[in-house]
Design an enzyme around this catalytic site. Sequence first.
Site, PDB file in Angstrom:
ATOM      1  N   ASP A  60      -8.186  -7.552  -0.190  1.00 27.18           N
ATOM      2  CA  ASP A  60      -7.269  -7.878   0.898  1.00 27.18           C
ATOM      3  C   ASP A  60      -7.966  -7.520   2.196  1.00 27.18           C
ATOM      4  O   ASP A  60      -8.817  -6.627   2.220  1.00 27.18           O
ATOM      5  CB  ASP A  60      -5.974  -7.050   0.819  1.00 27.18           C
ATOM      6  CG  ASP A  60      -6.172  -5.655   1.386  1.00 27.18           C
ATOM      7  OD1 ASP A  60      -6.721  -4.795   0.681  1.00 27.18           O
ATOM      8  OD2 ASP A  60      -5.821  -5.430   2.561  1.00 27.18           O
ATOM      9  N   GLN A  64     -11.292   7.896  -4.985  1.00 26.99           N
ATOM     10  CA  GLN A  64     -11.906   8.305  -3.714  1.00 26.99           C
ATOM     11  C   GLN A  64     -13.272   8.937  -4.015  1.00 26.99           C
ATOM     12  O   GLN A  64     -13.819   8.718  -5.076  1.00 26.99           O
ATOM     13  CB  GLN A  64     -10.961   9.257  -2.962  1.00 26.99           C
ATOM     14  CG  GLN A  64      -9.717   8.562  -2.394  1.00 26.99           C
ATOM     15  CD  GLN A  64     -10.041   7.640  -1.216  1.00 26.99           C
ATOM     16  OE1 GLN A  64     -11.144   7.653  -0.643  1.00 26.99           O
ATOM     17  NE2 GLN A  64      -9.071   6.790  -0.853  1.00 26.99           N
ATOM     18  N   CYS A  66     -14.661 -28.828   5.590  1.00 27.98           N
ATOM     19  CA  CYS A  66     -13.512 -28.021   5.170  1.00 27.98           C
ATOM     20  C   CYS A  66     -12.313 -28.933   4.927  1.00 27.98           C
ATOM     21  O   CYS A  66     -12.017 -29.828   5.714  1.00 27.98           O
ATOM     22  CB  CYS A  66     -13.193 -26.983   6.238  1.00 27.98           C
ATOM     23  SG  CYS A  66     -11.765 -25.966   5.833  1.00 27.98           S
ATOM     24  N   CYS A 107      -8.622 -28.467   9.694  1.00 28.53           N
ATOM     25  CA  CYS A 107      -9.837 -29.272   9.824  1.00 28.53           C
ATOM     26  C   CYS A 107      -9.582 -30.747   9.516  1.00 28.53           C
ATOM     27  O   CYS A 107     -10.294 -31.617  10.010  1.00 28.53           O
ATOM     28  CB  CYS A 107     -10.936 -28.714   8.925  1.00 28.53           C
ATOM     29  SG  CYS A 107     -11.528 -27.119   9.528  1.00 28.53           S
ATOM     30  N   CYS A 124      -9.143 -27.910   4.761  1.00 27.43           N
ATOM     31  CA  CYS A 124      -7.875 -27.296   5.173  1.00 27.43           C
ATOM     32  C   CYS A 124      -7.095 -28.224   6.104  1.00 27.43           C
ATOM     33  O   CYS A 124      -7.646 -29.159   6.682  1.00 27.43           O
ATOM     34  CB  CYS A 124      -8.110 -25.931   5.828  1.00 27.43           C
ATOM     35  SG  CYS A 124      -8.464 -25.986   7.593  1.00 27.43           S
ATOM     36  N   HIS A 149      -7.005 -22.105   8.777  1.00 26.06           N
ATOM     37  CA  HIS A 149      -8.409 -22.356   8.443  1.00 26.06           C
ATOM     38  C   HIS A 149      -9.073 -21.097   7.868  1.00 26.06           C
ATOM     39  O   HIS A 149      -9.781 -21.166   6.858  1.00 26.06           O
ATOM     40  CB  HIS A 149      -9.186 -22.855   9.668  1.00 26.06           C
ATOM     41  CG  HIS A 149     -10.660 -22.849   9.431  1.00 26.06           C
ATOM     42  ND1 HIS A 149     -11.305 -23.851   8.744  1.00 26.06           N
ATOM     43  CD2 HIS A 149     -11.607 -21.911   9.712  1.00 26.06           C
ATOM     44  CE1 HIS A 149     -12.593 -23.542   8.632  1.00 26.06           C
ATOM     45  NE2 HIS A 149     -12.791 -22.370   9.209  1.00 26.06           N
ATOM     46  N   ASP A 175       0.857  -1.186   0.000  1.00 25.41           N
ATOM     47  CA  ASP A 175       0.000   0.000   0.000  1.00 25.41           C
ATOM     48  C   ASP A 175       0.894   1.237   0.000  1.00 25.41           C
ATOM     49  O   ASP A 175       2.118   1.125   0.049  1.00 25.41           O
ATOM     50  CB  ASP A 175      -0.969  -0.039   1.179  1.00 25.41           C
ATOM     51  CG  ASP A 175      -0.248   0.030   2.517  1.00 25.41           C
ATOM     52  OD1 ASP A 175       0.986   0.166   2.539  1.00 25.41           O
ATOM     53  OD2 ASP A 175      -0.929  -0.063   3.549  1.00 25.41           O
ATOM     54  N   SER A 176       0.295   2.414  -0.050  1.00 26.05           N
ATOM     55  CA  SER A 176       1.095   3.641  -0.203  1.00 26.05           C
ATOM     56  C   SER A 176       1.544   4.209   1.128  1.00 26.05           C
ATOM     57  O   SER A 176       2.330   5.143   1.154  1.00 26.05           O
ATOM     58  CB  SER A 176       0.259   4.692  -0.924  1.00 26.05           C
ATOM     59  OG  SER A 176      -0.767   5.149  -0.052  1.00 26.05           O
ATOM     60  N   GLY A 177       1.030   3.679   2.220  1.00 28.45           N
ATOM     61  CA  GLY A 177       1.317   4.258   3.535  1.00 28.45           C
ATOM     62  C   GLY A 177       0.309   5.329   3.918  1.00 28.45           C
ATOM     63  O   GLY A 177       0.228   5.727   5.075  1.00 28.45           O
ATOM     64  N   GLY A 178      -0.457   5.802   2.943  1.00 27.66           N
ATOM     65  CA  GLY A 178      -1.399   6.903   3.196  1.00 27.66           C
ATOM     66  C   GLY A 178      -2.444   6.540   4.246  1.00 27.66           C
ATOM     67  O   GLY A 178      -2.671   7.294   5.190  1.00 27.66           O
ATOM     68  N   ASP A 213      -2.753   8.404  -1.635  1.00 32.21           N
ATOM     69  CA  ASP A 213      -4.080   9.023  -1.724  1.00 32.21           C
ATOM     70  C   ASP A 213      -4.527   9.474  -0.345  1.00 32.21           C
ATOM     71  O   ASP A 213      -3.906   9.132   0.659  1.00 32.21           O
ATOM     72  CB  ASP A 213      -5.099   8.018  -2.278  1.00 32.21           C
ATOM     73  CG  ASP A 213      -5.342   6.866  -1.314  1.00 32.21           C
ATOM     74  OD1 ASP A 213      -4.368   6.431  -0.666  1.00 32.21           O
ATOM     75  OD2 ASP A 213      -6.481   6.407  -1.197  1.00 32.21           O
ATOM     76  N   GLY A 240     -11.329   4.192   0.236  1.00 33.95           N
ATOM     77  CA  GLY A 240     -12.321   4.930   1.018  1.00 33.95           C
ATOM     78  C   GLY A 240     -13.641   4.219   1.196  1.00 33.95           C
ATOM     79  O   GLY A 240     -14.665   4.850   1.433  1.00 33.95           O
TER      80      GLY A 240
HETATM   81 ZN   LIG Z   1     -10.704 -25.701   7.895  1.00 31.90          ZN
END
Ligand SMILES: [Zn+2]
Length: 382
Positions: A270, A193, A308, A313, A310, A339, A98-101, A152, A220
């Site tokens: 993200d 924005q 699941c 699980c 994973c 998980h 990211d830009s840090g903004g 931004d 935003g």
């Molecule tokens: Zn799982």
Amino acid sequence: MNTQPTSPCFSFDLTARDRRARAGIFHTPHGDIQTPVFAPVGTQATVKSLTPAQLAELHASLILSNTYHLYLRPGDELVAEMGGLHRFMNWDRPILTDSGGYQVFSLEDSRKIDDDGVTFKSHVDGSIHRFTPEKSIAIQENLGADIIMAFDECASPYDREYSIKAMQRTHAWAERCLQAKHRPEQALFGIIQGGIFPDLRQESARYIGSLGFPGHAIGGLSVGETKAEMHSMLELVDTLLPDDRPRYLMGVGTPEDLINGVLRGVDIFDCVLPTRLARHNAALTRQNRMNLVNAAYAHDPRPIDEQCACYTCQNFSRAYLRHLITAKEMLAATLLSIHNLYTLINLTQGLRQAILEHNLEQFVTDFLQQRQLKPQEGEPEA
Ligand SMILES: [Zn+2]
């Protein structure tokens, strides 16, 4: 469908669509990102409690790291000296910084904004620093991520007067970021924005969309507005942004948010949610959330989710996870992070597959129906 080279090192193939939803491939110097994609957050050049090998096993294809945090500690120059972020953290797949903004603007009582940049006080040692668009790009060039973000200003979504000012700054800063950037092996994304104001969002999408960025982020949002407001802003910008570039909805990541974003043309997400929940003993489940600290799980031999696939699980019971949490063992955060990340990465892969098969509506209906289910017998509300 089409390949649009946006720089010698990057291109985006829009492979399929189902209504507004898109499935694509973003080609980067560290490999392909199949979209829609969920990116785990590695704030300080580590996704908390997980090794890169575990992330690779989870099929994470993109991770995010934070410019503000790495600039303060250990310093972007040190990261560059160590060969850049990929080598420093031993992650050879794509990275986004990211830009840090966003972090700097969140330091409400210890920062001062002007049209040139922001002066702020470090949360680590109280020292004074200044970010400008040029400085943000220079730091991100030192870090060396594949995708870097324009500097931004994210304003409170309901303050119209301030949203205008922040949007104008964001636009001027986007141009300065484009001017400042030199490394061809990094793709700089522009950020839209405009708060929850349709006319501002339209203006921002048109303006940022006209500058030739290889990808666009919608900033935003998820900062205090309602879900309906977020959805209507996404619908607005979807029709205005260039179709042949990836779209990234920043900081958004509940299962419902991912589905609603994908349905409105978003490709990249993200969020710290899955790993943050894990550190608070909570699991994301197909139905809702489950807090494993609950006494009801003390004798429960079942996994978090019987369906699941994973690692957690497949191998561990709720009783064991609750024991780890109660005994304050570090493995609890690792197993819950595995998980939770699996749940979101698997969901975006399912959405992608459904778009490719033109079966998205059914996929979403089935998923949301499960979310309506009450907790299973013996499971207290999280
Ligand atoms: Zn799982």
